[in-house]
Every structure is written in C-alpha cells, then in structure tokens.
Motif scaffolding. Structure first.
Motif, mmCIF file in Angstrom:
data_model
loop_
_atom_site.group_PDB
_atom_site.id
_atom_site.type_symbol
_atom_site.label_atom_id
_atom_site.label_comp_id
_atom_site.label_asym_id
_atom_site.label_seq_id
_atom_site.Cartn_x
_atom_site.Cartn_y
_atom_site.Cartn_z
ATOM 1 N N ASP A 9 0.868 -1.184 0.000
ATOM 2 C CA ASP A 9 0.000 0.000 0.000
ATOM 3 C C ASP A 9 0.901 1.230 0.000
ATOM 4 O OD1 ASP A 9 -3.211 0.458 1.291
ATOM 5 O OD2 ASP A 9 -1.851 2.158 0.968
ATOM 6 N N ASP A 10 0.485 2.285 -0.700
ATOM 7 C CA ASP A 10 1.348 3.474 -0.772
ATOM 8 C C ASP A 10 1.183 4.372 0.451
ATOM 9 O OD1 ASP A 10 -1.280 3.930 -1.897
ATOM 10 O OD2 ASP A 10 -0.585 5.942 -2.409
ATOM 11 N N ASN A 11 0.187 4.112 1.286
ATOM 12 C CA ASN A 11 -0.032 4.977 2.450
ATOM 13 C C ASN A 11 0.706 4.408 3.672
ATOM 14 O OD1 ASN A 11 -1.423 5.932 4.969
ATOM 15 N ND2 ASN A 11 -2.490 7.200 3.467
ATOM 16 N N HIS A 14 -1.302 3.904 7.007
ATOM 17 C CA HIS A 14 -2.159 2.723 6.931
ATOM 18 C C HIS A 14 -1.324 1.443 7.056
ATOM 19 C CE1 HIS A 14 -5.139 -0.136 5.564
ATOM 20 N NE2 HIS A 14 -4.335 -0.483 4.589
ATOM 21 N N MET A 55 -5.190 1.730 -5.617
ATOM 22 C CA MET A 55 -4.789 3.023 -6.176
ATOM 23 C C MET A 55 -3.405 3.404 -5.669
ATOM 24 S SD MET A 55 -8.507 4.611 -5.461
ATOM 25 C CE MET A 55 -8.518 6.151 -6.363
ATOM 26 N N MET A 56 -2.369 3.024 -6.444
ATOM 27 C CA MET A 56 -0.991 3.281 -6.027
ATOM 28 C C MET A 56 -0.210 3.915 -7.166
ATOM 29 S SD MET A 56 -0.062 -0.214 -3.973
ATOM 30 C CE MET A 56 -0.575 -1.298 -5.304
ATOM 31 N N GLY A 84 -9.847 1.377 -1.146
ATOM 32 C CA GLY A 84 -10.832 2.399 -0.825
ATOM 33 C C GLY A 84 -11.969 2.449 -1.833
ATOM 34 N N LYS A 85 -11.781 1.800 -2.980
ATOM 35 C CA LYS A 85 -12.799 1.845 -4.042
ATOM 36 C C LYS A 85 -13.896 0.832 -3.745
ATOM 37 C CE LYS A 85 -11.335 2.901 -8.169
ATOM 38 N NZ LYS A 85 -10.743 2.818 -9.520
ATOM 39 N N GLN A 86 -15.112 1.323 -3.643
ATOM 40 C CA GLN A 86 -16.203 0.446 -3.215
ATOM 41 C C GLN A 86 -17.119 0.062 -4.374
ATOM 42 O OE1 GLN A 86 -15.984 3.748 -3.255
ATOM 43 N NE2 GLN A 86 -17.351 4.658 -1.748
ATOM 44 N N PHE A 87 -16.560 -0.060 -5.589
ATOM 45 C CA PHE A 87 -17.393 -0.282 -6.769
ATOM 46 C C PHE A 87 -17.396 -1.748 -7.177
ATOM 47 C CE2 PHE A 87 -15.322 3.915 -7.120
ATOM 48 C CZ PHE A 87 -16.430 4.698 -6.857
ATOM 49 N N ASP A 90 -14.992 -3.016 -9.956
ATOM 50 C CA ASP A 90 -13.605 -3.207 -9.519
ATOM 51 C C ASP A 90 -13.449 -4.531 -8.777
ATOM 52 O OD1 ASP A 90 -12.721 -0.790 -10.587
ATOM 53 O OD2 ASP A 90 -13.360 0.324 -8.828
ATOM 54 N N LYS A 105 -11.900 -0.470 2.284
ATOM 55 C CA LYS A 105 -11.517 0.380 3.415
ATOM 56 C C LYS A 105 -12.632 1.373 3.686
ATOM 57 C CE LYS A 105 -6.685 0.627 1.874
ATOM 58 N NZ LYS A 105 -5.714 1.558 1.296
ATOM 59 N N PRO A 106 -12.929 1.734 4.932
ATOM 60 C CA PRO A 106 -12.311 1.178 6.126
ATOM 61 C C PRO A 106 -12.863 -0.212 6.413
ATOM 62 C CG PRO A 106 -14.000 2.785 6.738
ATOM 63 C CD PRO A 106 -13.922 2.775 5.246
ATOM 64 N N VAL A 107 -11.958 -1.137 6.785
ATOM 65 C CA VAL A 107 -12.385 -2.506 7.055
ATOM 66 C C VAL A 107 -12.248 -2.771 8.551
ATOM 67 C CG1 VAL A 107 -10.104 -3.553 6.687
ATOM 68 C CG2 VAL A 107 -12.159 -4.908 6.293
ATOM 69 N N TYR B 148 -4.993 8.667 -9.408
ATOM 70 C CA TYR B 148 -6.139 7.763 -9.484
ATOM 71 C C TYR B 148 -7.265 8.333 -8.632
ATOM 72 C CZ TYR B 148 -3.331 4.146 -11.718
ATOM 73 O OH TYR B 148 -2.543 3.444 -12.591
ATOM 74 N N ASN B 150 -11.558 8.189 -7.308
ATOM 75 C CA ASN B 150 -12.495 7.181 -6.811
ATOM 76 C C ASN B 150 -13.700 7.030 -7.743
ATOM 77 O OD1 ASN B 150 -13.272 5.219 -4.961
ATOM 78 N ND2 ASN B 150 -14.489 6.680 -3.754
ATOM 79 N N PHE B 176 -14.135 9.515 -0.793
ATOM 80 C CA PHE B 176 -13.895 8.273 -0.068
ATOM 81 C C PHE B 176 -14.693 8.289 1.226
ATOM 82 C CE2 PHE B 176 -10.014 8.199 -2.644
ATOM 83 C CZ PHE B 176 -10.052 6.891 -3.076
ATOM 84 N N MET B 186 -11.033 -0.127 13.046
ATOM 85 C CA MET B 186 -11.252 0.049 11.607
ATOM 86 C C MET B 186 -9.944 0.434 10.921
ATOM 87 S SD MET B 186 -14.419 -0.646 11.320
ATOM 88 C CE MET B 186 -14.969 -0.086 9.707
ATOM 89 N N LEU B 187 -9.578 -0.331 9.893
ATOM 90 C CA LEU B 187 -8.338 -0.072 9.167
ATOM 91 C C LEU B 187 -8.639 0.667 7.867
ATOM 92 C CD1 LEU B 187 -6.741 -3.579 9.685
ATOM 93 C CD2 LEU B 187 -6.219 -1.469 10.909
#
Ligand SMILES: [Zn+2]
Ligand SMILES: [Zn+2]
Lengths: 120, 287
Positions: A9-11, A14, A55-56, A84-87, A90, A105-107, B148, B150, B176, B186-187
């Motif tokens: 992950d790029d963050n 996180h 998304m990186m 983070g994409k909830q589609f 995807d 995310k958030p999970v 990128y 969303n 987001f 929550m992560l």
C-alpha cells in the motif's frame, strides 16, 4: 524465518497501523509501499498471503495483481485486495484477475483477520 | 497565452433539448490551446463540435487527447472526430490501460463493426496511444501529473502545468468513505487528503459536482460527488477558481443554476473566498 503476510500500500500510516494490528494477532508481517519494487522483493520475502491496495502511484493494484500471478511461484498465492474503491466492477475485475477476496476500506480488523485465517 | 474552452459538460449521456440549452447537453470534452499546443481533455460527444471547429481552421492538427477513463461518456465522440480521418493529422490518446485491456483496444472496441461502420484502423490520421498510471510526466513539452480517483476502473485526474496557469481536471470522482479513520477497530486511511494535496493551490479546478447532498445519499457508490464535497475540497486546497462539472442528465438549466447558487452560498458561509462557476458549453477561460 518465513513471513506470513506482505502488505502492499502506498499509504505509510495505513501500512504501519495494519502491520501493528496483524502482529498483535501473532502474524509475521512485511510492508511494501512501492508497487513496482514489490515485484522484485516478493520472491525474496516469499509470503503466504498478500494484502494489496489498488490506487498506487507507478503501478495500479490490478496490474500488480496480474503481474504477481504471472510469477510461477505465486500462481496460487492468496491475494486479498484492500481498497478504498467500493465499486462492484472493480471487485469483479480483481476476482477475475485471481484475487481471493475484495475488501473495502475502512475494514473492520476482525473481518480482515478472519479472511486471512482462511489461508494461513 | 491561450484559452480553455468547454465543448461538453454533461455526465453520463448527452441530453439535448430545450431544458438544457444554456449549459449544454454534450458529454465531457474540453479544449486547451496553449503555446501552439492543442490539448483535448476527454472525448465525449462534445468532441464532434470541437473537431468541426478545428477543421474550419484549415490547418494540419496535432492533438493530445487526455482520457480520464473509458466510460462511454468520455470516449463516444472519437468516431465522430473528423480530424482523425484526415491523413497528415496526428492524434495521441493518453489514458490508463486496464490490467486486462489496453487503451487502444478499449478505444477501438467501441468501433467494432457491430457498433460502428468504420474501424479505428481505417482512420486516416496518425494515431498514437500512450498508457499512463499515477505519476508525473512531460510529454511533448506538456508537463502534467495524474492521480487515481475514486470511480470504477483506472480513472485518472489530471493536473496540467501550463505556462502561467495550473489546471486540474477531475471529471468523475466520489468522496472516499472517511466515516472511520484508522483505529484499532477500523483499518483504512483518509483517501480524500490525497485529493486535496493533488489539487492544492491550483489556479483552476474543474471537478465533478453531479449531485445535491440529498441526491448523493441515494447514489452512493455511483462514482460521483455532491457539490458540497467539491466546494469543500476547493476551499481546503486553496484553489483560485472552481468549475462545477459533469452535470447530471436529470438536471435542467434551472437545477444547475440552483446548485451553483448553493455552492456560492456555501463559500459565503465559510470565512474564505472562492470564485465558482458552472461549466457551460461554449464557455472560454483565458489562460
Ligand atoms: Zn463521466
Ligand atoms: Zn464514468
């Protein structure tokens, strides 16, 4: 010593938070923040499970997932997408490319752990 | 020296008719002329009129067409872009490959003989394709960054560094979910902060503002923003001018007026200042 899980992950924040929580559950964890570099490092680390963002910069998670699955030693490795994409398109695409699960995310950390435990 | 002109401002599907006369019914397409360079942002149905206007100039055309993503409303103008049929013209399409399909294959796919009588290979101009990811680029002296955003697929936002002006173009983007920031329970992370950093201090921000707050509640995960989010991002990022974009096909001119008024009111209620307009077909901004 082998590694249970690699987080890509790029963050950084996180990555650190997630690593700490997974370690608390007893997993050994490595983190990678550069998707392109991760393609070189994964064979060296040789994890049992990969958790992957989408998304990186440099290389998106779909392309990375495809490239990982093309490495002979990782054809069958369980990859869990954490995006983070909830589609739903995807999610469908990630599963078609060979991901085991697509979590958004958030999970809840308990949900992530129980998904990991299916594979370790 | 140059200008930015809107040729299509509508989201999802063209909406011709008397109720959309003022803002326009064509889907996403912008023209940037800067230092003898022609940049086209998205190739929705507005691209057709842009092509006809370019043909009227009677000169060879060298264009870079930046595609945000491959949904229909962003590529449907390509088969009707007359300059692409003229030998001697050169058109470079830039956008993000999908992992299972290249940019070229996606664009030519909509010109499969089932859907359209002329194939991409039959277009007379020199066509080039350039895959982009999230990165910083200089291509033909055009300096830009990508992000990128969303929206389903590998959708990109663009930040162009033109001579004296920075322009950010994010046609389709949803906030987001930041209801839970990183915690033991929550992560995740605040993905919207990356957007604000990308937009930071730009002169012109053109951003999805498809919904009202009430409409957004019914359209979560459709990949679009309520204008309230768009205004808040612009305020936090200290942008010079905000252009509300990707108008909902259900919104007539009066509905867009109302959103614009409410957006300006939201700025008024903050302690900051921000110039806001709604994108309108034919509108030109001097650069
Ligand atoms: Zn769109
Ligand atoms: Zn779209």
């Amino acid at each position: 010593m082998s590694t249970d899980i690699v987080l890509i992950d790029d963050n950084e924040i996180h990555l650190q938070t997630t690593r700490r929580i997974l370690q608390n559950y007893g997993f050994s964890v490595e983190t990678l923040s550069d998707p392109v570099q991760s393609l070189e490092l994964l064979p060296v680390i040789n994890p049992r499970v990969i958790i992957l963002d989408i998304m990186m910069p440099g290389m998106d998670g779909f392309h990375l997932l495809k490239s990982i699955k093309e490495l002979p030693q990782f054809t069958d490795i369980p990859v869990i997408i954490l995006s983070g994409k909830q589609f739903s398109p995807d999610k469908r695409k990630a599963l078609a490319l060979g991901a085991k699960e697509y979590l958004t995310k958030p999970v809840n950390s308990r949900d992530l752990i129980s998904e990991i435990k299916k594979h370790i | 020296m140059g200008y930015l002109k809107f040729w299509g401002v509508r989201g999802s599907i063209p909406t011709p008719g008397p109720s959309t006369m003022r803002y326009g019914g064509n889907t996403s397409c912008l023209e940037i002329q800067c230092d003898d360079k022609l940049l086209i942002l998205d190739a929705g149905s507005g691209l057709r009129n842009l092509g006809n206007a370019l043909m009227g100039k009677g000169q060879a055309i060298q264009a870079h067409v930046f595609i945000t993503h491959m949904h229909w409303d962003h590529i449907q103008g390509i088969p009707f872009f007359t300059p692409a049929y003229i030998p001697g013209n050169s058109i470079t399409f830039l956008g993000a490959d999908e992992a299972d399909r290249s940019l070229q294959s996606i664009i030519s796919g909509q010109m499969d003989p089932t859907y359209f009588p002329i194939e991409l290979d039959d277009m007379g101009a020199e066509l080039n394709f350039r895959n982009l990811s999230e990165d910083t680029y200089t291509i033909n002296d055009i300096r830009f960054e990508t992000l990128y955003v969303n929206h389903p697929g590998n959708a990109l936002g663009y930040k162009f560094y033109l001579k004296d002006t920075s322009v950010v173009y994010i046609s389709d983007n949803e906030p987001f979910d930041t209801s839970a920031v990183a915690s033991e329970e929550m992560l995740g992370e605040d993905g919207n902060q990356k957007l604000i950093d990308f937009v930071k201090d730009c002169d012109i921000l053109i951003h999805d503002a498809q919904y009202t707050q009430e409409e957004y509640e019914k359209h979560r995960t459709w990949g679009h923003s309520p204008f309230t989010f768009t205004v808040d991002v612009a305020l936090q990022a200290n942008v010079g001018q905000l252009v509300l974009f990707h108008h909902d096909p259900l919104h007539d001119d009066n509905a867009v007026d109302t959103i614009l008024e409410s957006a300006r009111q939201r700025v008024h209620n903050s302690d900051k200042s921000l110039n806001i307009i709604a994108a309108q077909e034919g509108l030109e901004i001097a650069l």
